[in-house]
Design a protein around this motif. Structure first.
Motif, PDB file in Angstrom:
ATOM      1  N   MET A  97      23.919  18.963  45.168  1.00  0.00           N
ATOM      2  CA  MET A  97      23.278  17.878  45.186  1.00  0.00           C
ATOM      3  C   MET A  97      24.023  16.627  44.112  1.00  0.00           C
ATOM      4  O   MET A  97      24.439  16.749  43.783  1.00  0.00           O
ATOM      5  N   THR A  98      23.709  15.764  45.026  1.00  0.00           N
ATOM      6  CA  THR A  98      24.577  14.570  45.095  1.00  0.00           C
ATOM      7  C   THR A  98      23.895  13.566  44.760  1.00  0.00           C
ATOM      8  O   THR A  98      22.594  13.173  44.820  1.00  0.00           O
ATOM      9  N   SER A  99      23.531  12.494  42.974  1.00  0.00           N
ATOM     10  CA  SER A  99      23.285  11.396  43.073  1.00  0.00           C
ATOM     11  C   SER A  99      23.788  10.358  42.396  1.00  0.00           C
ATOM     12  O   SER A  99      25.049  10.872  42.288  1.00  0.00           O
ATOM     13  N   ARG A 100      22.898   9.501  42.885  1.00  0.00           N
ATOM     14  CA  ARG A 100      23.599   7.933  42.869  1.00  0.00           C
ATOM     15  C   ARG A 100      22.692   6.765  41.755  1.00  0.00           C
ATOM     16  O   ARG A 100      21.230   6.941  42.162  1.00  0.00           O
ATOM     17  N   VAL A 101      23.156   6.271  41.158  1.00  0.00           N
ATOM     18  CA  VAL A 101      22.121   5.389  40.399  1.00  0.00           C
ATOM     19  C   VAL A 101      22.866   4.089  40.884  1.00  0.00           C
ATOM     20  O   VAL A 101      24.207   3.951  40.116  1.00  0.00           O
ATOM     21  N   SER A 102      22.160   3.145  41.291  1.00  0.00           N
ATOM     22  CA  SER A 102      22.132   1.383  41.696  1.00  0.00           C
ATOM     23  C   SER A 102      22.448   0.552  39.879  1.00  0.00           C
ATOM     24  O   SER A 102      21.059   0.851  40.105  1.00  0.00           O
ATOM     25  N   PHE A 103      22.627   0.157  39.651  1.00  0.00           N
ATOM     26  CA  PHE A 103      22.494  -0.433  38.009  1.00  0.00           C
ATOM     27  C   PHE A 103      22.348  -1.886  38.619  1.00  0.00           C
ATOM     28  O   PHE A 103      23.209  -2.674  38.696  1.00  0.00           O
ATOM     29  N   VAL A 104      21.620  -2.711  38.352  1.00  0.00           N
ATOM     30  CA  VAL A 104      21.634  -4.092  38.378  1.00  0.00           C
ATOM     31  C   VAL A 104      20.917  -4.713  37.446  1.00  0.00           C
ATOM     32  O   VAL A 104      19.837  -4.949  36.694  1.00  0.00           O
ATOM     33  N   PRO A 105      21.849  -5.523  36.882  1.00  0.00           N
ATOM     34  CA  PRO A 105      21.284  -6.928  35.497  1.00  0.00           C
ATOM     35  C   PRO A 105      20.725  -7.634  35.969  1.00  0.00           C
ATOM     36  O   PRO A 105      20.455  -8.253  37.330  1.00  0.00           O
ATOM     37  N   PRO A 106      19.587  -8.130  35.509  1.00  0.00           N
ATOM     38  CA  PRO A 106      19.018  -9.084  35.749  1.00  0.00           C
ATOM     39  C   PRO A 106      19.616 -10.534  36.525  1.00  0.00           C
ATOM     40  O   PRO A 106      20.480 -11.024  35.723  1.00  0.00           O
ATOM     41  N   ALA A 107      18.642 -11.253  36.923  1.00  0.00           N
ATOM     42  CA  ALA A 107      19.155 -12.796  36.816  1.00  0.00           C
ATOM     43  C   ALA A 107      19.347 -13.711  36.034  1.00  0.00           C
ATOM     44  O   ALA A 107      18.383 -13.561  34.887  1.00  0.00           O
ATOM     45  N   MET A 108      19.645 -14.894  36.113  1.00  0.00           N
ATOM     46  CA  MET A 108      19.940 -16.030  35.648  1.00  0.00           C
ATOM     47  C   MET A 108      18.664 -16.361  34.493  1.00  0.00           C
ATOM     48  O   MET A 108      17.857 -16.315  35.301  1.00  0.00           O
ATOM     49  N   ASN A 109      18.540 -16.189  33.351  1.00  0.00           N
ATOM     50  CA  ASN A 109      17.010 -17.399  32.560  1.00  0.00           C
ATOM     51  C   ASN A 109      18.280 -17.666  31.551  1.00  0.00           C
ATOM     52  O   ASN A 109      19.226 -17.980  31.335  1.00  0.00           O
ATOM     53  N   THR A 110      16.890 -18.893  30.665  1.00  0.00           N
ATOM     54  CA  THR A 110      17.637 -19.432  29.615  1.00  0.00           C
ATOM     55  C   THR A 110      18.354 -18.710  28.462  1.00  0.00           C
ATOM     56  O   THR A 110      19.687 -19.451  27.931  1.00  0.00           O
ATOM     57  N   SER A 111      17.886 -17.257  28.404  1.00  0.00           N
ATOM     58  CA  SER A 111      18.145 -16.678  27.063  1.00  0.00           C
ATOM     59  C   SER A 111      19.767 -16.337  27.166  1.00  0.00           C
ATOM     60  O   SER A 111      20.396 -16.323  26.140  1.00  0.00           O
ATOM     61  N   LEU A 112      19.977 -16.692  28.634  1.00  0.00           N
ATOM     62  CA  LEU A 112      21.637 -15.338  29.047  1.00  0.00           C
ATOM     63  C   LEU A 112      21.983 -16.532  29.141  1.00  0.00           C
ATOM     64  O   LEU A 112      22.853 -15.974  28.484  1.00  0.00           O
ATOM     65  N   ARG A 113      22.044 -17.542  29.481  1.00  0.00           N
ATOM     66  CA  ARG A 113      22.876 -19.032  29.589  1.00  0.00           C
ATOM     67  C   ARG A 113      23.163 -19.597  28.631  1.00  0.00           C
ATOM     68  O   ARG A 113      24.254 -19.734  28.010  1.00  0.00           O
ATOM     69  N   LEU A 114      21.873 -19.401  27.613  1.00  0.00           N
ATOM     70  CA  LEU A 114      22.437 -19.826  25.309  1.00  0.00           C
ATOM     71  C   LEU A 114      23.033 -18.362  24.395  1.00  0.00           C
ATOM     72  O   LEU A 114      23.688 -19.032  23.746  1.00  0.00           O
ATOM     73  N   ALA A 115      23.378 -17.306  25.304  1.00  0.00           N
ATOM     74  CA  ALA A 115      23.528 -16.318  24.973  1.00  0.00           C
ATOM     75  C   ALA A 115      22.617 -16.068  23.600  1.00  0.00           C
ATOM     76  O   ALA A 115      23.121 -15.888  22.660  1.00  0.00           O
ATOM     77  N   ARG A 116      21.107 -16.016  23.502  1.00  0.00           N
ATOM     78  CA  ARG A 116      20.551 -15.806  22.796  1.00  0.00           C
ATOM     79  C   ARG A 116      19.998 -14.192  23.186  1.00  0.00           C
ATOM     80  O   ARG A 116      20.351 -13.753  24.357  1.00  0.00           O
ATOM     81  N   PHE A 117      20.248 -13.452  21.934  1.00  0.00           N
ATOM     82  CA  PHE A 117      19.301 -12.141  21.935  1.00  0.00           C
ATOM     83  C   PHE A 117      17.982 -11.893  22.307  1.00  0.00           C
ATOM     84  O   PHE A 117      17.335 -12.986  22.082  1.00  0.00           O
ATOM     85  N   ASP A 118      17.867 -11.057  23.699  1.00  0.00           N
ATOM     86  CA  ASP A 118      16.816 -11.236  24.198  1.00  0.00           C
ATOM     87  C   ASP A 118      15.163 -11.393  23.414  1.00  0.00           C
ATOM     88  O   ASP A 118      15.025 -11.175  22.228  1.00  0.00           O
ATOM     89  N   ASP A 119      14.476 -12.879  24.239  1.00  0.00           N
ATOM     90  CA  ASP A 119      13.101 -13.129  23.664  1.00  0.00           C
ATOM     91  C   ASP A 119      12.418 -13.488  24.196  1.00  0.00           C
ATOM     92  O   ASP A 119      11.060 -14.184  23.839  1.00  0.00           O
ATOM     93  N   GLY A 120      12.322 -12.889  25.004  1.00  0.00           N
ATOM     94  CA  GLY A 120      10.971 -12.332  26.478  1.00  0.00           C
ATOM     95  C   GLY A 120      11.205 -13.820  27.363  1.00  0.00           C
ATOM     96  O   GLY A 120      10.114 -14.025  27.930  1.00  0.00           O
ATOM     97  N   CYS A 121      12.391 -14.021  27.543  1.00  0.00           N
ATOM     98  CA  CYS A 121      12.043 -15.183  28.102  1.00  0.00           C
ATOM     99  C   CYS A 121      12.174 -14.723  30.003  1.00  0.00           C
ATOM    100  O   CYS A 121      12.644 -14.195  30.125  1.00  0.00           O
ATOM    101  N   SER A 122      11.171 -15.729  30.188  1.00  0.00           N
ATOM    102  CA  SER A 122      11.806 -15.306  32.276  1.00  0.00           C
ATOM    103  C   SER A 122      12.417 -15.743  32.329  1.00  0.00           C
ATOM    104  O   SER A 122      12.981 -16.460  32.039  1.00  0.00           O
ATOM    105  N   LEU A 123      12.802 -15.654  33.705  1.00  0.00           N
ATOM    106  CA  LEU A 123      13.707 -16.100  34.853  1.00  0.00           C
ATOM    107  C   LEU A 123      13.700 -17.435  34.909  1.00  0.00           C
ATOM    108  O   LEU A 123      12.702 -18.130  34.891  1.00  0.00           O
ATOM    109  N   ASP A 124      14.597 -18.350  35.620  1.00  0.00           N
ATOM    110  CA  ASP A 124      14.472 -19.685  35.669  1.00  0.00           C
ATOM    111  C   ASP A 124      14.359 -19.721  36.772  1.00  0.00           C
ATOM    112  O   ASP A 124      14.563 -19.129  37.522  1.00  0.00           O
ATOM    113  N   ALA A 125      14.133 -20.551  37.320  1.00  0.00           N
ATOM    114  CA  ALA A 125      13.732 -21.238  39.194  1.00  0.00           C
ATOM    115  C   ALA A 125      14.643 -20.675  40.005  1.00  0.00           C
ATOM    116  O   ALA A 125      14.424 -20.129  40.895  1.00  0.00           O
ATOM    117  N   GLY A 126      16.285 -21.106  39.732  1.00  0.00           N
ATOM    118  CA  GLY A 126      17.385 -21.255  40.147  1.00  0.00           C
ATOM    119  C   GLY A 126      18.414 -19.021  40.146  1.00  0.00           C
ATOM    120  O   GLY A 126      18.011 -18.778  41.455  1.00  0.00           O
TER     121      GLY A 126
END
Length: 192
Positions: free
Chosen positions: A1-30
């Motif tokens: 049996m072969t298994s494959r897992v594709s991991f996808v990190p989230p799209a950009m948001n303000t928290s990622l852009r500011l190096a903020r530890f996750d604060d529940g922020c939504s994705l930005d428009a971009g």
């Protein structure tokens, strides 16, 4: 049996852009627009999982994925540092930040250590082998780092040496307890 897992990190948001530890922020428009543009570019999967954070759930939805929440793939628990930027924490607790970045066993924020995160993700990977076919998991970047550390048998200290771009795909495939790794493929809107 072969298994494959594709991991996808989230799209950009303000928290990622500011190096903020996750604060529940939504994705930005971009970020949302980029994820929507990539909808349909992932191979079909037998199951789709998502970290519980807002940005991961919103990324999965923007990609057109009907995902099921997976608590074991939650991001690193940052304890009292949640919602703060790395600069803010560094100014207030420079020694603690230094210790946390240098020692994977340290959790001066009262949350989870990198070692504990890697162990948790490793346990999940052990069960993922039991699912034949392709799984997509929209997860925080630190989950992808933990997967790479585990699959390569790298020291946990290597965790901070891995960059994980938003909306990339890191895949593992294997059977019989052995995983192969394919790193950081960008989602290709042209494939949609």
């Amino acid at each position: 049996m072969t298994s494959r897992v594709s991991f996808v990190p989230p799209a950009m948001n303000t928290s990622l852009r500011l190096a903020r530890f996750d604060d529940g922020c939504s994705l930005d428009a971009g970020g949302e627009a980029r994820a929507r543009a990539a909808a349909g570019s992932l191979r079909p999967a037998v199951r789709v999982l998502v970290s519980p954070s807002a940005r991961c759930r919103e990324t999965a939805a923007a990609l057109g994925l009907d995902a099921v929440g997976e608590e074991r793939l939650a991001g690193l628990d940052m304890g009292r540092w949640r919602g703060l930027t790395l600069d803010e924490v560094g100014a207030a607790e420079p020694q603690e930040v230094g210790r946390w970045l240098a020692d994977p066993d340290a959790a001066p924020h009262g949350g989870e250590s990198v070692t504990d995160l890697c162990a948790r993700v490793g346990r999940w990977l052990d069960t993922a082998r039991e699912t034949e076919g392709h799984t997509i998991a929209v997860v925080e970047p630190e989950i992808v780092r933990a997967v790479v550390v585990r699959v390569l048998g790298a020291p946990t200290a290597a965790f901070w040496r891995l960059d994980v771009p938003p909306l990339s795909v890191t895949s593992v495939s294997g059977r019989d307890g052995r995983w192969n790794l394919r790193l950081g493929q960008p989602l290709d809107p042209a494939a949609a």
